[in-house]
Enzyme design. Sequence first.
Site, PDB file in Angstrom:
ATOM      1  N   ASP A 309      25.208 -11.436   8.520  1.00 14.41           N
ATOM      2  CA  ASP A 309      24.065 -10.539   8.618  1.00 14.41           C
ATOM      3  C   ASP A 309      22.993 -11.010   7.654  1.00 14.41           C
ATOM      4  O   ASP A 309      23.308 -11.414   6.541  1.00 14.41           O
ATOM      5  CB  ASP A 309      24.500  -9.123   8.214  1.00 14.41           C
ATOM      6  CG  ASP A 309      24.869  -8.309   9.438  1.00 14.41           C
ATOM      7  OD1 ASP A 309      24.355  -8.616  10.526  1.00 14.41           O
ATOM      8  OD2 ASP A 309      25.694  -7.391   9.283  1.00 14.41           O
ATOM      9  N   ASP A 346       4.354   5.556  -4.133  1.00 22.48           N
ATOM     10  CA  ASP A 346       5.200   5.154  -3.000  1.00 22.48           C
ATOM     11  C   ASP A 346       6.552   4.722  -3.559  1.00 22.48           C
ATOM     12  O   ASP A 346       6.662   3.754  -4.299  1.00 22.48           O
ATOM     13  CB  ASP A 346       4.505   3.987  -2.277  1.00 22.48           C
ATOM     14  CG  ASP A 346       5.283   3.560  -1.054  1.00 22.48           C
ATOM     15  OD1 ASP A 346       6.412   4.057  -0.843  1.00 22.48           O
ATOM     16  OD2 ASP A 346       4.760   2.704  -0.308  1.00 22.48           O
ATOM     17  N   THR A 378       3.839   8.726   7.765  1.00 19.75           N
ATOM     18  CA  THR A 378       4.433   9.555   8.825  1.00 19.75           C
ATOM     19  C   THR A 378       4.420   8.749  10.117  1.00 19.75           C
ATOM     20  O   THR A 378       3.685   7.760  10.240  1.00 19.75           O
ATOM     21  CB  THR A 378       3.629  10.847   9.069  1.00 19.75           C
ATOM     22  OG1 THR A 378       2.359  10.481   9.603  1.00 19.75           O
ATOM     23  CG2 THR A 378       3.455  11.652   7.804  1.00 19.75           C
ATOM     24  N   THR A 381       0.758   8.932  11.647  1.00 24.31           N
ATOM     25  CA  THR A 381      -0.346   8.135  11.088  1.00 24.31           C
ATOM     26  C   THR A 381       0.048   6.667  10.962  1.00 24.31           C
ATOM     27  O   THR A 381      -0.775   5.785  11.079  1.00 24.31           O
ATOM     28  CB  THR A 381      -0.714   8.633   9.688  1.00 24.31           C
ATOM     29  OG1 THR A 381       0.440   8.515   8.852  1.00 24.31           O
ATOM     30  CG2 THR A 381      -1.128  10.107   9.723  1.00 24.31           C
ATOM     31  N   MET A 383       0.747   5.061   8.388  1.00 25.38           N
ATOM     32  CA  MET A 383       0.141   4.430   7.205  1.00 25.38           C
ATOM     33  C   MET A 383       0.388   5.345   6.021  1.00 25.38           C
ATOM     34  O   MET A 383       0.760   6.507   6.187  1.00 25.38           O
ATOM     35  CB  MET A 383      -1.347   4.203   7.403  1.00 25.38           C
ATOM     36  CG  MET A 383      -2.138   5.489   7.610  1.00 25.38           C
ATOM     37  SD  MET A 383      -3.894   5.205   7.775  1.00 25.38           S
ATOM     38  CE  MET A 383      -4.043   4.694   9.458  1.00 25.38           C
ATOM     39  N   SER A 384       0.199   4.836   4.811  1.00 23.32           N
ATOM     40  CA  SER A 384       0.322   5.687   3.626  1.00 23.32           C
ATOM     41  C   SER A 384      -0.790   5.314   2.657  1.00 23.32           C
ATOM     42  O   SER A 384      -1.527   4.354   2.901  1.00 23.32           O
ATOM     43  CB  SER A 384       1.703   5.483   2.986  1.00 23.32           C
ATOM     44  OG  SER A 384       1.780   4.189   2.462  1.00 23.32           O
ATOM     45  N   LYS A 396      -2.870   1.885   3.274  1.00 29.46           N
ATOM     46  CA  LYS A 396      -2.260   0.602   3.658  1.00 29.46           C
ATOM     47  C   LYS A 396      -1.371   0.832   4.875  1.00 29.46           C
ATOM     48  O   LYS A 396      -0.787   1.926   5.032  1.00 29.46           O
ATOM     49  CB  LYS A 396      -1.439  -0.003   2.512  1.00 29.46           C
ATOM     50  CG  LYS A 396      -0.347   0.919   1.956  1.00 29.46           C
ATOM     51  CD  LYS A 396       0.246   0.354   0.683  1.00 29.46           C
ATOM     52  CE  LYS A 396       1.121   1.378  -0.055  1.00 29.46           C
ATOM     53  NZ  LYS A 396       2.520   1.351   0.213  1.00 29.46           N
ATOM     54  N   ASP A 516      30.171  -4.947   7.554  1.00 29.32           N
ATOM     55  CA  ASP A 516      30.587  -3.776   6.816  1.00 29.32           C
ATOM     56  C   ASP A 516      30.434  -2.492   7.616  1.00 29.32           C
ATOM     57  O   ASP A 516      31.187  -1.550   7.430  1.00 29.32           O
ATOM     58  CB  ASP A 516      29.833  -3.669   5.490  1.00 29.32           C
ATOM     59  CG  ASP A 516      28.330  -3.789   5.682  1.00 29.32           C
ATOM     60  OD1 ASP A 516      27.878  -3.839   6.852  1.00 29.32           O
ATOM     61  OD2 ASP A 516      27.603  -3.838   4.673  1.00 29.32           O
TER      62      ASP A 516
END
Lengths: 680, 563, 196
Positions: A309, A346, A378, A381, A383-384, A396, A516
């Site tokens: 992985d 963030d 969210t 949107t 974006m944050s 961004k 795993d």
Amino acid sequence: MSKHAPAEMGLFSPVIIRPAILQAFRKLDPRSLARNPVIFATALVSVLATVLVIREALIGSPVFWVGLQIAIWLWFTVLFANFAEAVAEGRGKARADAFRATRSSTLAKVLVDPSDRVVYGTKDVERLEPGEVILVEAGDIVPTDGEIIEGIASVDESAITGESAPVIRESGGDRSSVTGGTRLVSDWLVVRVTARQGETFLDRMIALVEGAKRQKTPNEIALDILLAALTLVFLFVVATLPFFASWSGTTLPVIYLAALFVTLIPTTIGGLLSAIGIAGMDRLVKANVIAKSGRAVEAAGDIDVLLLDKTGTITFGNRMAHAFEPAANVSERDLAEAAFLASLSDDTPEGKSIVDLAATRFGFDAAAGSGALFVPFTAQTRMSGVDLPSGTHLRKGASDTMAKLTGGALSATVEQAVRKIASSGGTPLVVARDNDVLGVVHLKDVVKPGIRERFAELRRMGIRTVMITGDNPLTAAAIAAEAGVDDFLAEATPEAKLALIRKEQAEGRLVAMCGDGSNDAPALAQADVGVAMNSGTPAAKEAGNLIDLDSDPTKLIEIVMVGKQLLISRGALTTFSIANDVAKYFAILPALFVTAYPGLAVLDVMGLGSPQSAILSAIIFNALVIVALIPIALKGVRYAPASASTLLGRNLLVYGLGGLIVPFIGIKAIDLIVDLLHLA
Amino acid sequence: MTLDLVQFLIFAALLLALAWPLGQYMARVFTGEAQFLAPIENALLRLAGQGRPQPQRWQAYALSLLAFNAAGFAVLFLMLRYQNLLPLNPQGFGGLPAHLAFNTAISFVTNTNWQSYGGETTLSNLSQMLGLTTQNFVSAASGAAVAAAVARGFAAKQTRVLGNFWVDLTRTTLYILLPAALVLALVLVALGLPQTLAGSFDATTLEGAKQSIAIGPVASQIAIKQLGTNGGGFFNVNSAHPFENPNALSNLLTTISILLIPVAFCFTYGRLVGDRRQGRALFAAMAVLFLASFAAIYAAERLGNPLHAGLVDLASGNMEGKEVRFGILASTLWAAATTAASNGSVNAMLDSFTPLGGLVAMLNIQLGEVVYGGVGVGLTGMLLFVIITVFLAGLMVGRTPEYLGKKVEAREIKLAALTLLVMPIGILLFAALAIVTGQAQASVQDAGPHGLSELLYAYTSATGNNGSAFAGFTANTLWHNSFLGVSMMLGRFGYIIPILAIAGSLAAKRPAAETAGTFPTHGPLFVTLLVATILIVGALTFLPVLALGPIAEHVSILAGQSF
Amino acid sequence: MTTYLRPALVLLGVFSLLTGAAYPLAVTGVAQAMFPSQANGSAVVRSGTVVGSSLIGQSFMSDRYFHGRPSATSAPDPKDPSKTVDSPYNAANSTGSNLGPSSAALKTAVAERVAALGGGAQPAELVTASGSGLDPDISPRGAEVQIARVAKARGLSDERLRLLVQAQTEPRLLGVLGEPRVNVLALNLALDRLAP
């Protein structure tokens, strides 16, 4: 590598040696000897020789004195073989005792109603049944293996893994299993028992290191057959010899024939075979890997393809800020500052990495962001960002979202930067102040340091690595190139993984896979070698045939090495053992026949003292070489990744040619001592 | 010396030039591509109830072979036993005693051609032709069939079938052996071999004595005796007889034809398994052993018998039992070729070879008749060693051993290891038994260690299905005819059945892909290991008894001792 | 059972006919038509009498002839058929001596033959038995050492016989293959023609 409690003991520390000597005698039990045809044959011949010596003593035979010594050395040959096995077992036993010590708690708290953890009864751990639900609280030792159905706790697993930092275990997800013998440091857990007593992890480890229920591996069985056949061949050779000797009127003392027989049959490898097997398993445990069968360890040595992985194995698993690519007319500092402020609140790893990068590069102060209003990410949107007290909006997000936000197309510079980042496998994060795009933050999946070298090592062993990732092919290709894997499977689903394994297998390749998660279970079961991470779910651990306690996917390299070493040690010592016979012939044949044909003295190339001392020296050499090779059997023949031809060439030179030459020197040296002491 | 080397090089070059294309052609025969005799082939198979031949699993394949060989044995036994009642018996020879008929029938069915009898003084033309010549063809074809089946099994991908024995038998005989024998027989007649149904003709010598000269259908039998690695000659002294081998050219052609098909089989194998390098590797391993054994025999005979120093001009080497027209080179090359290829013919008397020359000839057989070996079975015998070598090599590189991508596991090792017991039982056990019972002492001609060599050679030759002899040994007794017969069966079916079982087992496996970790079985390293394995197994098994026989004889004559 | 027996018996029968009868008969037919001399034993005829085969040696005892190699062949004893007597160059029963290299009997026999030839290191083939007992050849040197004896018995000069031997010497094939040799029967036939 070893993190276990008993410090690594010297190969021949007295702690091991004394009980091993005792064990060597205990193992004279015919039932135990019968497991090994070569040593069993040696023991039978020793009994015969003992009877003969007694008879010779009674009739005052001239060969009594030498015969007695031969009989003694024949017994030593058997004892040395037993001793080798006992030493290997003793080392494992020391480790097993350490494991046993962790099983101090004898009572488990059994919940009558799993939803009510106040009312519980106590029950002897030995009588716990799978399916029962128990409570484990801070300070408790987890009584047995189980799956967490409720709660979160930090667990000290050092007793099993040797890792001292506690780990988090919680219900649901991929970290929901607990192992018997570990200790809860904080909080509580409600656990459903999954293992029958006697079959728990700890039990398995103990059995494994003790070699108690050691089953012979497939190649070991094949080798056993070959050695038995060679023993039979030599039986015919030696048993018919007196009749051929009678042709010239020579009578060969039976005790000499017994000595000849035992020196010819492959006692060296026969005596060390089980020690090699036990020591191999022991090395595996030292590497913190539990093998559910010896077959799996041998299969690991045969692996052609390794599936890994990407996330958490090849890369750290989180994207991290790598660079700031400003738009035209924007300074890098401006962009960095905007990104910094937008990310201050963030909590995602990506956000933190942007803050870190910006702070390191430009020395921004976190206080600058005070009073800002955080706008979280969210699904709507996508974006944050933050709304600063000054009324400025910093945002961004992905390039298409941001393009829409800022009304239309991005500028050419930004567009180009986005494309460049994406094509290199990175993630472009566009930063905007109000409606102005300031530039792009280059987020990158960071490849673990040193991983490239590990893959190169695998490649030298002939193993191809395939990276499995949910990323799109473009990103996957970039990371694959950076990590140095040979191939990748992008946008992988559990079904795709399974299909890939089946395809590789259909093409005749042996596949190893590390995993795993519960969704890895089918692939782990399908793979020829499935390494389950100890941190993983019970389903994954059940499906795999090896369990890595360190949960380190690159551990497979060690497993492969152990598997290969196991086979190489057997092969090398077999070659050595058989090559030895040439010198023994040159010692014993002239000794037996020189009275009939004095000219045959030319075969005595070693110029041995007398016929008696020649035979005695050969049998002493034969016994001592077993002891001399115990360290190699326990440590394993040195293995460094190389092509098969290089390996064979080297091992043939060392053990084949060495096996031809060493006994000439050894027998001559022993002969000089035998002569000096007037033993013959 | 230089001329000897040139002769050898001519031989080697011609052999290779013929064997390479023949190997390719044989592969086409076994894949069914060669079809020009299809009408005859189909007619024969239909007659045998095999109009639509089904591929057989290894068990059925082995049973077919055993049934065919059993039938061949029964018919030949009866024919020899009662040849006095049958036609084509110009000299009026009587029927063979039961034990001799038993021994001879087994001998020819197992492709051994051990001859306890003297050909021109015992057998009728019918026995020689209808009996022996037939078995010379079909015993070789049986061996070839085994090799074809084994090659298919090794190359197969997860199937259980190896081919059809009846088809392989028929195709080998029709497409390979008959055409080759026809051509060779006619060439040999042109070179001087008789081919007539008459039994003998009389001459009056220059000194006035009457000389009765035996003749017969010689050329047809010699051609197939060489091509089929049989070796049973028309005359007692076999190819030393001027009528079997009259000159240098006939000798060159027959020496080549001894090794021709066994060498070609290496190349056939390479094509059948789809990797010519594998065939070339086997060829190379065999070549190393062949060159070494030839060089050793040549050197021993060239140096001559030290006991005769001063009496004999040793420059001409040891000429006792050899023919002037062949000299040392052609006699020793023949000895190396025949003992390597399990061909029992001789053009010089091996019993009179120097001790070391005789030792190497004997050891060639004791190694398992794998140095080119008998038609088909030489290759499959070598594959048994390959299995064991691959196993050792696999362990030493840390991988479960594989050959041609097939994992070699306990079952294959068990079967291959079983065959390691064939030689010790057939040679050591039976020879020791003959000593215990006094049967050996009664049959040997020479006193001293050479007598032991004669005994050993007899059981070696029988177990190795070679057929040549230290001919001073009187084998034609109830005891030896019986035990040598058992040795021959053991040496034939004790290898054929396990290797067919291995092929059946490997055929069912899924071939693994070749990776960097795969040990290549076509390189010089593997060839070296293979040669070493063969030599070590052979040497360890036989060194003690060889020390008491030829080696003791050698050191004795060096010390000036005779017996 | 019949699944195996029928093809076994049928193919055995068919191949017996094909390889055991048709093949040798066909070769015989072609051989008799194309190479009648070789196919019937390469007989040598002098004045209407078969005097031998050019490929088979014959016994020469007289000093007037060159001798071939010692022969170990035997024949049934006319007095007691269960025993055999020495019968050199018995072309009905080929055999070598089969004596081993360490054989005392061989050493004695060789020594006697050497003594009969006048001692010294003699050409090997003159004092050792051939493999077949029917070896028709000797080496050129083997002929040379006999020249003096034959010349005396025939009243010819050594030189004439030397030339005769040279003319009768068959060189290696293409100068390479085989050994140079002298066919004793052919040499003696030529000798008879030279001085009857």
